[in-house]
Design an enzyme around this catalytic site. Structure first.
Site, PDB file in Angstrom:
ATOM      1  N   CYS A  26       0.703  -1.563   0.492  1.00 20.63           N
ATOM      2  CA  CYS A  26       1.050  -2.339  -0.542  1.00 20.63           C
ATOM      3  C   CYS A  26       1.519  -4.274  -0.341  1.00 20.63           C
ATOM      4  O   CYS A  26       2.411  -3.979   0.140  1.00 20.63           O
ATOM      5  CB  CYS A  26       2.309  -1.183  -1.314  1.00 20.63           C
ATOM      6  SG  CYS A  26       3.386  -2.590  -2.663  1.00 20.63           S
ATOM      7  N   CYS A  51       4.489  -5.267  -2.519  1.00 21.28           N
ATOM      8  CA  CYS A  51       5.524  -5.120  -2.056  1.00 21.28           C
ATOM      9  C   CYS A  51       5.674  -3.943  -1.050  1.00 21.28           C
ATOM     10  O   CYS A  51       5.667  -4.444  -0.480  1.00 21.28           O
ATOM     11  CB  CYS A  51       6.714  -4.840  -3.339  1.00 21.28           C
ATOM     12  SG  CYS A  51       6.493  -3.245  -4.706  1.00 21.28           S
ATOM     13  N   SER A  52       6.524  -2.481  -1.422  1.00 15.72           N
ATOM     14  CA  SER A  52       6.571  -2.218  -0.213  1.00 15.72           C
ATOM     15  C   SER A  52       6.852  -0.848  -1.075  1.00 15.72           C
ATOM     16  O   SER A  52       6.998   0.990  -0.559  1.00 15.72           O
ATOM     17  CB  SER A  52       7.829  -1.891  -0.013  1.00 15.72           C
ATOM     18  OG  SER A  52       9.164  -1.537  -0.846  1.00 15.72           O
ATOM     19  N   CYS A  53       5.544   0.006  -1.834  1.00 19.22           N
ATOM     20  CA  CYS A  53       4.916   1.562  -2.543  1.00 19.22           C
ATOM     21  C   CYS A  53       4.352   1.706  -1.668  1.00 19.22           C
ATOM     22  O   CYS A  53       3.844   1.781  -0.789  1.00 19.22           O
ATOM     23  CB  CYS A  53       3.982   0.869  -3.454  1.00 19.22           C
ATOM     24  SG  CYS A  53       4.593  -0.138  -5.004  1.00 19.22           S
TER      25      CYS A  53
END
Lengths: 206, 219
Positions: free
Chosen positions: A110, A113-115
Site C-alpha cells: 500500500c 498508507c498501510s492497507c
C-alpha cells in the site's frame, strides 16, 4: 501525567516517553468524557495479539493447496471463501486472493498508507507501513525481495498489487515440493506471513 | 493531495530492515494507540477516508519522522479537535476540562468481538453500468487535487489495461471531506513497468492499482 488514571497495567512504561504520555492523555480525556470504554481497548488488543493473525491466512492457503474446489472458490470470491473458514471483518471486508505460479510472483503493497488484510494476516509489521517498503515495492521489487533473502528466476514475472482502494489482497504462495499427502494443519506450518504478502515464499518441507 | 504519504517510487529511504520475530507491538503505548484510535472511530463521527486524509495532512517532516502509531495518534488528535470532542487545552493538561458533544455511539468492551468481526463494508450499489470492461485500454487522469485522492502520483497520466471490474465503492475523494459517498465503479488497472518507470524498468514487472472510474479515460 494524570494521577487519576486507573490502569495499573502500563505503569511500567517510561513515564517520560513523550508518545506514552500523549496516548495516555488521549485515553484519559476520552474515558473521562465517556466517549470510549477503556476495557474495549483491552479486548481490541487481545483480539490482535491472540486471535486474529497470520495463522488465519495460513489455514486459508493450506486449504487452497489441498482442496481444488476451495481454491477455485477463493479465486472467484475470496471474501466468501475466506468467510467460510470463519475469518471476516475489519480490513478484510473485500478480499482478493492472488495465486503465485511458476510464471508469476505476486507482491502486495500500500504505497499510500498501510492497507493490509487484517482478517487473515492480523496487524501489519512495521516495515510494511514504513517508507522504505512502500516506496520501493512498486519500482524495485527484486531489490526488495533480495532484502528478504528471496531470489526469483530472472524470467519470472512479478506483479505488484498496490492496495489503493478497499480491496485487500492475500497472496497464495506456491505449495512446496515434497508435501504430497500432508494434512492441512502440517501444510499451514509452512505458510509464513511474508509468503502471503509476497515478500517471501512458503517454507520448504524439511 | 501530493503529500508525504504518496511514496511509490520515491528514493532515499534506505533498507527495509525486516525484524525477525517481530512483536505485534513495540511498546505498551502502541497498544493503547491502536485501541483508542479504533474506539474513537467507532463513535461514528468520521470515516476511514477522513482518517487517512488527517494522517497524510501531517507536515512531511513530521510524517517521515513518526512511526505509524505516532501518525495515527497525531491524526486522531486532529479529528477529535475538528469534531469538537477535545480541545487543545485538554490535550496539554491530559484531562477533561469541558463537557462536550455526545457521541453517536460508544464501543463497549462486550461488543468489540462482534464489531471487529463485522467490519465496515465500503461497497455500494452504483446506478450506472460500468464504463469499462476487462481488457480495455485506459489512461489515468493527470490531476493534482489539494484534497484527498487515491490515485498515486506515479500512476497519473499513464496508459494501462483494465484487469478486472470490481464493484461500486465509496469515492474517497469526496467522502474524506464530508461531501458524500458518491460510489463509483472500481477497476484493477495494470501497467507495464516501462509505462510507469521508463525504458530502464524491469521488463518482467507489472504494477496494478485499484482505480475509481472517474480516475480513468478511454485510451
Amino acid at each position: 501525567m494524570s494521577h487519576d488514571h486507573d490502569h495499573d497495567d502500563h505503569h511500567h512504561d517510561n513515564e517520560l516517553d513523550p508518545m506514552a504520555a500523549r496516548v495516555r492523555a488521549l485515553e484519559t480525556i476520552l474515558t473521562q468524557k465517556g466517549l470510549i470504554d477503556p476495557a474495549a481497548i483491552d479486548v481490541i488488543v487481545d483480539t490482535y495479539e491472540t486471535k486474529v493473525g497470520p495463522r488465519n491466512g495460513a489455514s486459508v492457503v493450506a486449504k487452497a493447496w489441498t482442496d481444488p474446489e476451495f481454491a477455485d472458490w477463493l479465486k472467484r470470491d475470496a471474501t466468501a471463501a475466506i468467510a467460510s473458514l470463519g475469518f471476516t471483518g475489519r480490513q478484510g471486508e473485500h478480499m482478493q486472493a492472488v495465486f503465485n505460479t511458476t510464471d508469476q510472483h505476486n507482491m502486495v503493497v500500500c504505497t499510500l498508507c498501510s492497507c493490509y488484510p487484517w482478517s487473515v494476516l492480523g496487524l501489519p509489521p512495521v516495515w510494511y507501513k514504513s517508507p522504505p517498503y512502500r516506496s520501493r515495492a512498486v519500482i524495485d521489487p527484486r531489490g526488495v525481495l533480495a532484502e528478504f533473502g528471496v531470489t526469483l528466476p530472472s524470467e519470472t514475472k512479478i506483479r505488484v498489487w498496490d492496495s489503493t482502494a478497499e480491496l485487500r489482497y492475500l497472496v497464495v504462495p506456491m505449495r512446496p515440493a515434497g508435501t504430497e499427502g500432508w494434512s492441512e494443519e502440517d501444510l499451514a506450518d509452512l505458510v509464513t506471513r511474508d509468503s502471503m504478502i509476497g515478500t517471501g515464499l512458503a517454507k520448504e518441507a524439511p | 493531495m501530493n503529500g508525504p504519504q504518496d511514496l511509490g517510487g520515491q528514493m532515499g529511504f534506505g533498507p527495509i530492515g525486516p525484524e525477525k520475530d517481530e512483536p505485534y507491538f513495540h511498546a505498551e503505548w502502541e497498544k493503547r494507540a491502536l485501541g483508542v484510535t479504533l474506539c474513537a472511530g467507532a463513535m461514528g463521527h468520521w470515516n476511514i477516508d477522513e482518517s487517512r486524509h488527517a494522517r497524510e495532512s501531517l507536515h512531511p517532516a513530521d510524517y517521515y519522522s513518526s512511526s505509524y502509531y505516532e501518525i495515527w495518534t497525531k491524526a486522531l488528535e486532529t479529528l477529535l479537535k475538528r469534531h469538537g470532542f477535545v480541545t487543545q487545552d485538554e490535550l496539554l493538561v491530559g484531562k477533561s476540562l469541558v463537557g462536550n458533544t455526545r457521541p453517536k455511539r460508544v464501543l463497549q468492551a462486550e461488543d468489540v468481538p462482534a464489531v471487529l468481526a463485522r467490519g465496515g463494508s465500503c461497497n455500494r450499489p452504483v446506478n450506472t453500468a460500468a464504463r469499462f470492461k476487462a481488457g480495455d485500454r485506459v489512461r489515468t487522469k493527470n490531476f493534482n487535487p489539494e484534497g484527498h485522492t487515491r490515485l498515486p502520483r506515479y500512476a497519473r497520466d499513464k496508459i494501462g489495461v483494465i484487469d478486472a471490474v470490481r464493484e461500486g465503492f465509496v469515492f474517497p475523494d469526496t467522502n474524506a471531506h464530508g461531501r458524500g459517498e458518491h460510489p463509483q465503479w472500481v477497476y484493477t488497472v495494470v501497467f507495464d513497468s516501462r509505462e510507469i518507470w521508463g525504458e530502464e524498468a524491469d521488463p518482467t514487472l507489472t504494477v496494478s492499482i485499484d482505480a475509481w472510474e472517474s480516475y480513468l479515460e478511454p485510451a
